[in-house]
Enzyme design. Structure first.
Site, PDB file in Angstrom:
ATOM      1  N   ASP A 110      10.475   3.141  -6.009  1.00 38.72           N
ATOM      2  CA  ASP A 110      10.330   2.869  -7.568  1.00 38.72           C
ATOM      3  C   ASP A 110       9.079   4.088  -8.191  1.00 38.72           C
ATOM      4  O   ASP A 110       8.090   4.263  -7.252  1.00 38.72           O
ATOM      5  CB  ASP A 110       9.801   1.298  -7.560  1.00 38.72           C
ATOM      6  CG  ASP A 110       9.672   0.854  -8.895  1.00 38.72           C
ATOM      7  OD1 ASP A 110      10.360   1.254  -9.777  1.00 38.72           O
ATOM      8  OD2 ASP A 110       8.849  -0.164  -8.969  1.00 38.72           O
ATOM      9  N   HIS A 266      12.160  -1.340 -17.292  1.00 44.86           N
ATOM     10  CA  HIS A 266      11.074  -1.499 -16.723  1.00 44.86           C
ATOM     11  C   HIS A 266      10.044  -2.667 -16.969  1.00 44.86           C
ATOM     12  O   HIS A 266      10.437  -2.900 -18.334  1.00 44.86           O
ATOM     13  CB  HIS A 266      10.116  -0.230 -16.538  1.00 44.86           C
ATOM     14  CG  HIS A 266      10.475   0.786 -15.307  1.00 44.86           C
ATOM     15  ND1 HIS A 266      10.206   0.765 -13.895  1.00 44.86           N
ATOM     16  CD2 HIS A 266      11.628   1.463 -15.125  1.00 44.86           C
ATOM     17  CE1 HIS A 266      10.669   1.658 -13.452  1.00 44.86           C
ATOM     18  NE2 HIS A 266      11.668   2.181 -14.219  1.00 44.86           N
TER      19      HIS A 266
HETATM   20  O1  LIG Z   1       9.219  -2.431 -13.630  1.00 44.96           O
HETATM   21  C1  LIG Z   1       8.923  -3.024 -12.679  1.00 44.96           C
HETATM   22  C2  LIG Z   1       8.927  -2.079 -11.187  1.00 44.96           C
HETATM   23  O2  LIG Z   1       8.982  -0.867 -11.499  1.00 44.96           O
HETATM   24  C3  LIG Z   1       8.714  -4.342 -12.567  1.00 44.96           C
HETATM   25  O3  LIG Z   1       7.895  -4.792 -13.602  1.00 44.96           O
HETATM   26  P1  LIG Z   1       7.606  -6.308 -13.933  1.00 44.96           P
HETATM   27  O4  LIG Z   1       6.619  -6.616 -12.534  1.00 44.96           O
HETATM   28  O5  LIG Z   1       6.646  -6.330 -15.243  1.00 44.96           O
HETATM   29  O6  LIG Z   1       8.925  -6.965 -13.578  1.00 44.96           O
HETATM   30  O1  LIG Z   2       5.325  -0.527 -10.636  1.00 47.58           O
HETATM   31  C1  LIG Z   2       5.689  -1.611 -10.671  1.00 47.58           C
HETATM   32  C2  LIG Z   2       6.107  -2.193  -9.609  1.00 47.58           C
HETATM   33  O2  LIG Z   2       5.950  -3.677 -10.111  1.00 47.58           O
HETATM   34  C3  LIG Z   2       5.535  -2.400  -8.225  1.00 47.58           C
HETATM   35  O3  LIG Z   2       4.421  -2.431  -8.097  1.00 47.58           O
HETATM   36  P1  LIG Z   2       3.238  -1.950  -6.982  1.00 47.58           P
HETATM   37  O4  LIG Z   2       2.688  -0.594  -7.078  1.00 47.58           O
HETATM   38  O5  LIG Z   2       2.142  -3.153  -7.147  1.00 47.58           O
HETATM   39  O6  LIG Z   2       4.190  -2.481  -5.787  1.00 47.58           O
HETATM   40 ZN   LIG Z   3       8.388  -0.096 -13.412  1.00 43.07          ZN
END
Ligand SMILES: O=C(CO)COP(=O)(O)O
Ligand SMILES: O=C[C@H](O)COP(=O)(O)O
Ligand SMILES: [Zn+2]
Ligand SMILES: [Zn+2]
Length: 360
Positions: A110, A266
């Site tokens: 991610d 996202h």
């Molecule tokens: O986009 C996300 C992770 O990259 C998740 O976003 P949310 O936490 O708002 O569901």
């Molecule tokens: O970027 C968004 C995701 O919710 C991941 O979050 P994090 O960096 O807290 O693991």
């Molecule tokens: Zn995201």
């Protein structure tokens, strides 16, 4: 007819053309696959269980922070060491356990802002080593997120990484237009509102540059998306902008298909069913949901602890008797499992919301 009819590998982690086929099929049938942020074996099984029970494919993704957590918070993250080791460990765990659930799984990472590129390089080294041995990359796909940089630099750097991923037929997701809220520890709560909404010309510039290298890419285009959950009305999503992106690219390239671009949503938490279905109708094939699932995971554990509190005060002795052992109440497999169950129910809800249930 279902997803598994179009895939060459029907269960476990899928790669290469199967990922492309899955996203093509999702666009054709108008559904999206939830991308669940996983940080432990426990959250992995919660997601897999829901997808298995709903007869759905699923995407499991590891964020930079989630990767370091997978390795252990006590491991030094100097040079992104913990994040590199943790994401590799998570990937091997997911590869090993996914076939037991009998569903196709996309193994993804991610975001990844500029300052985290050493993490990306470390994962690509692991992908290439795995490719030399097994003929496929370790991860199905990665995301690179240079959306806070100049557009030209974002595109040219993404092109460089796609060139490295392409020989392995590895998917790359990129971001243009900032996602608000917080990600990768970067606070985007006060960014200029306009930068949350991507323009069609930007999507075409990206499409033009990336499609020359490989067909294995998707774009997380901002349409007001924000990470986290806020008071209703505070986040204004405009999924209809995505229709404009598709129409603009279609016209520019003279495409036959209505939706030439694979789009990613996202900040899925806290959105309405209509926002999901509108976005999916405009070619979104992946919706990221993290915050709502984190909360769901907590609720099962919280409720268990509150309900059993008198059985959790000491190893021996509870309301049933001073000599009664509490081992069967404090065993982590009992109370962590309660979180898995509530998280799984919430993942299942996303699978239903995104029309992904029953698509196997
Ligand atoms: O986009 C996300 C992770 O990259 C998740 O976003 P949310 O936490 O708002 O569901
Ligand atoms: O970027 C968004 C995701 O919710 C991941 O979050 P994090 O960096 O807290 O693991
Ligand atoms: Zn995201
Ligand atoms: Zn971003």
């Amino acid at each position: 007819m279902g997803v598994t009819d179009v895939l060459s590998r029907k269960t476990g982690v899928i790669v290469g053309d199967d990922v492309l086929k899955l996203f093509n099929y999702a666009q054709e049938k108008t559904f999206a696959i939830p991308a669940v942020n996983v940080t432990s074996s426990s959250t992995v099984v919660a997601a897999l269980e829901a997808a298995r029970d709903k007869k759905s494919p699923v995407i499991l993704q590891i964020s930079n922070g989630g990767a370091a957590y997978f390795a252990g918070k006590g491991v030094s993250n100097e040079g992104q060491n913990a994040a590199i080791q943790g994401s590799i460990a998570g990937a091997h765990y997911i590869r090993a356990v996914a076939p037991a659930y009998g569903i196709p799984v996309v193994l993804h990472t991610d975001h990844c802002a500029k300052k985290l590129l050493p993490w990306f390089d470390g994962m690509l080294d692991a992908d290439e080593a795995y490719f030399r041995e097994h003929g496929e990359p370790l991860f199905s796909s990665h995301m690179i997120d240079l959306s806070e940089e100049e557009k030209e630099w974002n595109i040219e750097t993404t092109v460089k990484y796609l060139k490295r991923a392409a020989p392995m037929k590895q998917w790359l997701e990129m971001e243009i237009g900032i996602t608000g809220g917080e990600e990768d520890g970067v606070n985007n709560e006060n960014v200029d509102n306009n930068s949350l909404y991507t323009q069609p010309e930007d999507i075409y510039d990206i499409y033009k540059a990336l499609s020359q290298i490989s067909p294995y890419f998707s774009i997380a285009a901002g349409f007001g998306n924000v990470h986290g959950v806020y008071k209703p009305g505070n986040v204004k999503l405009h999924p209809e902008l995505l229709a404009k992106h598709q129409a603009y690219v279609k016209e520019k390239i003279g495409a036959k298909e209505e939706k030439p671009v694979f789009l990613v949503f996202h900040g899925g938490s806290g959105s309405t069913k209509k926002e999901y279905t509108d976005a999916i109708s405009y070619g979104v094939v992946k919706v990221n949901v993290d915050t709502d699932l984190q909360y769901a995971y907590l609720t099962g554990i919280r409720d268990y602890i509150l309900k059993k509190k008198d059985y959790l005060q000491k190893p021996v002795g509870n309301p049933d008797g001073d000599d009664k052992p509490n081992k069967k109440y404090f065993d982590p497999r009992v109370w962590v499992r309660e979180g898995e169950k509530t998280m799984s129910v919430r993942v299942a809800e996303s699978l239903d919301d995104f029309n992904c249930s029953g698509q196997l």
